[in-house]
Design a protein around this motif. Structure first.
Motif, mmCIF file in Angstrom:
data_model
loop_
_atom_site.group_PDB
_atom_site.id
_atom_site.type_symbol
_atom_site.label_atom_id
_atom_site.label_comp_id
_atom_site.label_asym_id
_atom_site.label_seq_id
_atom_site.Cartn_x
_atom_site.Cartn_y
_atom_site.Cartn_z
ATOM 1 N N UNK A 125 0.832 -1.204 0.000
ATOM 2 C CA UNK A 125 0.000 0.000 0.000
ATOM 3 C C UNK A 125 0.866 1.254 0.000
ATOM 4 N N UNK A 126 1.992 1.207 0.739
ATOM 5 C CA UNK A 126 2.895 2.351 0.758
ATOM 6 C C UNK A 126 3.442 2.624 -0.648
ATOM 7 N N UNK A 127 3.845 1.547 -1.327
ATOM 8 C CA UNK A 127 4.359 1.696 -2.687
ATOM 9 C C UNK A 127 3.267 2.195 -3.631
ATOM 10 N N UNK A 128 2.027 1.713 -3.410
ATOM 11 C CA UNK A 128 0.911 2.145 -4.261
ATOM 12 C C UNK A 128 0.665 3.638 -4.089
ATOM 13 N N UNK A 129 0.649 4.084 -2.826
ATOM 14 C CA UNK A 129 0.431 5.502 -2.558
ATOM 15 C C UNK A 129 1.560 6.355 -3.140
ATOM 16 N N UNK A 130 2.789 5.845 -3.018
ATOM 17 C CA UNK A 130 3.934 6.574 -3.562
ATOM 18 C C UNK A 130 3.817 6.693 -5.072
ATOM 19 N N UNK A 131 3.410 5.589 -5.720
ATOM 20 C CA UNK A 131 3.263 5.615 -7.180
ATOM 21 C C UNK A 131 2.144 6.557 -7.599
ATOM 22 N N UNK A 132 1.038 6.557 -6.849
ATOM 23 C CA UNK A 132 -0.063 7.478 -7.156
ATOM 24 C C UNK A 132 0.389 8.923 -7.020
ATOM 25 N N UNK A 133 1.179 9.197 -5.986
ATOM 26 C CA UNK A 133 1.688 10.546 -5.781
ATOM 27 C C UNK A 133 2.575 10.963 -6.954
ATOM 28 N N UNK A 134 3.407 10.015 -7.412
ATOM 29 C CA UNK A 134 4.262 10.306 -8.565
ATOM 30 C C UNK A 134 3.425 10.602 -9.810
ATOM 31 N N UNK A 135 2.376 9.803 -10.015
ATOM 32 C CA UNK A 135 1.506 10.014 -11.176
ATOM 33 C C UNK A 135 0.755 11.339 -11.079
ATOM 34 N N UNK A 136 0.330 11.706 -9.866
ATOM 35 C CA UNK A 136 -0.361 12.982 -9.681
ATOM 36 C C UNK A 136 0.581 14.156 -9.933
ATOM 37 N N UNK A 137 1.842 14.005 -9.505
ATOM 38 C CA UNK A 137 2.821 15.057 -9.770
ATOM 39 C C UNK A 137 3.068 15.190 -11.270
ATOM 40 N N UNK A 138 3.128 14.033 -11.955
ATOM 41 C CA UNK A 138 3.302 14.046 -13.405
ATOM 42 C C UNK A 138 2.091 14.701 -14.085
ATOM 43 N N UNK A 139 0.903 14.398 -13.585
ATOM 44 C CA UNK A 139 -0.306 14.994 -14.142
ATOM 45 C C UNK A 139 -0.289 16.513 -13.986
ATOM 46 N N UNK A 174 -5.253 21.370 -29.847
ATOM 47 C CA UNK A 174 -5.230 20.801 -31.200
ATOM 48 C C UNK A 174 -4.316 19.576 -31.285
ATOM 49 N N UNK A 175 -3.222 19.590 -30.524
ATOM 50 C CA UNK A 175 -2.282 18.461 -30.575
ATOM 51 C C UNK A 175 -2.732 17.283 -29.719
ATOM 52 N N UNK A 176 -3.674 17.537 -28.806
ATOM 53 C CA UNK A 176 -4.138 16.488 -27.912
ATOM 54 C C UNK A 176 -3.272 16.325 -26.674
ATOM 55 N N UNK A 177 -2.285 17.220 -26.482
ATOM 56 C CA UNK A 177 -1.409 17.106 -25.316
ATOM 57 C C UNK A 177 -2.185 17.218 -24.013
ATOM 58 N N UNK A 178 -3.316 17.924 -24.028
ATOM 59 C CA UNK A 178 -4.112 18.105 -22.813
ATOM 60 C C UNK A 178 -4.630 16.770 -22.264
ATOM 61 N N UNK A 179 -4.684 15.732 -23.124
ATOM 62 C CA UNK A 179 -5.187 14.421 -22.682
ATOM 63 C C UNK A 179 -4.265 13.758 -21.656
ATOM 64 N N UNK A 180 -3.006 14.241 -21.580
ATOM 65 C CA UNK A 180 -2.065 13.641 -20.627
ATOM 66 C C UNK A 180 -2.444 13.938 -19.181
ATOM 67 N N UNK A 181 -3.354 14.893 -18.960
ATOM 68 C CA UNK A 181 -3.780 15.194 -17.597
ATOM 69 C C UNK A 181 -5.297 15.245 -17.485
ATOM 70 N N UNK A 182 -5.965 14.694 -18.493
ATOM 71 C CA UNK A 182 -7.430 14.750 -18.504
ATOM 72 C C UNK A 182 -8.037 13.841 -17.454
ATOM 73 N N UNK A 183 -7.502 12.626 -17.294
ATOM 74 C CA UNK A 183 -8.080 11.663 -16.371
ATOM 75 C C UNK A 183 -7.251 11.546 -15.097
ATOM 76 N N UNK A 184 -7.940 11.285 -13.995
ATOM 77 C CA UNK A 184 -7.267 11.118 -12.712
ATOM 78 C C UNK A 184 -6.434 9.833 -12.739
ATOM 79 N N UNK A 185 -5.199 9.892 -12.257
ATOM 80 C CA UNK A 185 -4.331 8.698 -12.285
ATOM 81 C C UNK A 185 -4.913 7.552 -11.464
ATOM 82 N N UNK A 186 -4.699 6.339 -11.903
ATOM 83 C CA UNK A 186 -5.134 5.154 -11.163
ATOM 84 C C UNK A 186 -4.159 4.031 -11.456
#
Length: 202
Positions: free
Chosen positions: A117-131, A189-201
């Protein structure tokens, strides 16, 4: 339904009882002082000790040298006369060791779940930072695209009001190129906005 085995190595007996699927250590040795001989760098019982030399049996459930029960030859009788008592003690120790191993395994599983769970939370945090970083990049790209379009518009106005002189063909070619570059970096137009459109999971 239980069993055991033993072997001798350099004058020392190593034994174990097998209670179900649990192993219980048995340490068989000579009780008290006795004659010894030097063998391969170790003091071992002298081979000419009489057969009635008193013995001691120690119960070592964890094979770690921590005896939990001891039986020995003494005035009340030899070990052979207490086989039933010893067998019962060994079985009880095996059951206790089995229950201990269950608790240890449960704790290991619980710690593994906590770590997972700790690793999962850490990975989610990393994905949220990337988002979040991708969101900021979208804002930067949009501003760059808008700046280019604004520049093209300003140059067009300057040509119209005569404040600058540029060949119409050259301006048209430059304008098409500049606006095409603006469209390339435009996050919508390029679709780059899709990289942060959905919440990380995960």
């Amino acid at each position: 339904g239980h069993s055991g085995d033993a072997y001798e190595s350099n004058g020392k007996i190593h034994g174990r009882a097998i209670i179900g699927d649990t192993y219980v250590g048995l340490d068989i040795a000579i009780a008290g002082k006795h004659r010894t001989v030097r063998h391969h760098g170790y003091d071992r019982p002298s081979p000419d000790l009489p057969a009635n030399t008193p013995l001691i049996l120690r119960l070592d459930p964890g094979f770690d040298g921590r005896s939990t029960k001891i039986w020995e030859d003494n005035d009340t009788g030899q070990l052979e006369t207490r086989i039933a008592e010893i067998a019962a003690g060994v079985i009880v120790a095996g059951e206790a060791q089995f229950r201990t191993s269950l608790r240890v395994e449960e704790e290991r599983v619980r710690e593994a779940q906590i770590e997972q769970e700790r690793k999962r939370q850490k990975r989610l945090e990393e994905l949220n930072q990337k988002r979040l970083q991708n969101l900021r990049n979208s804002g930067d790209l949009l501003r760059q695209a808008q700046d280019i379009r604004s520049l093209v518009e300003q140059v067009g106005r300057a040509i119209e009001n005569g404040s600058t002189s540029i060949d119409e063909g050259a301006f048209s070619a430059w304008m098409r190129w500049a606006l095409a570059e603006a469209d390339k970096i435009d996050p919508v137009l390029s679709g780059q906005f899709k990289t942060h459109l959905e919440e990380p999971s995960l």
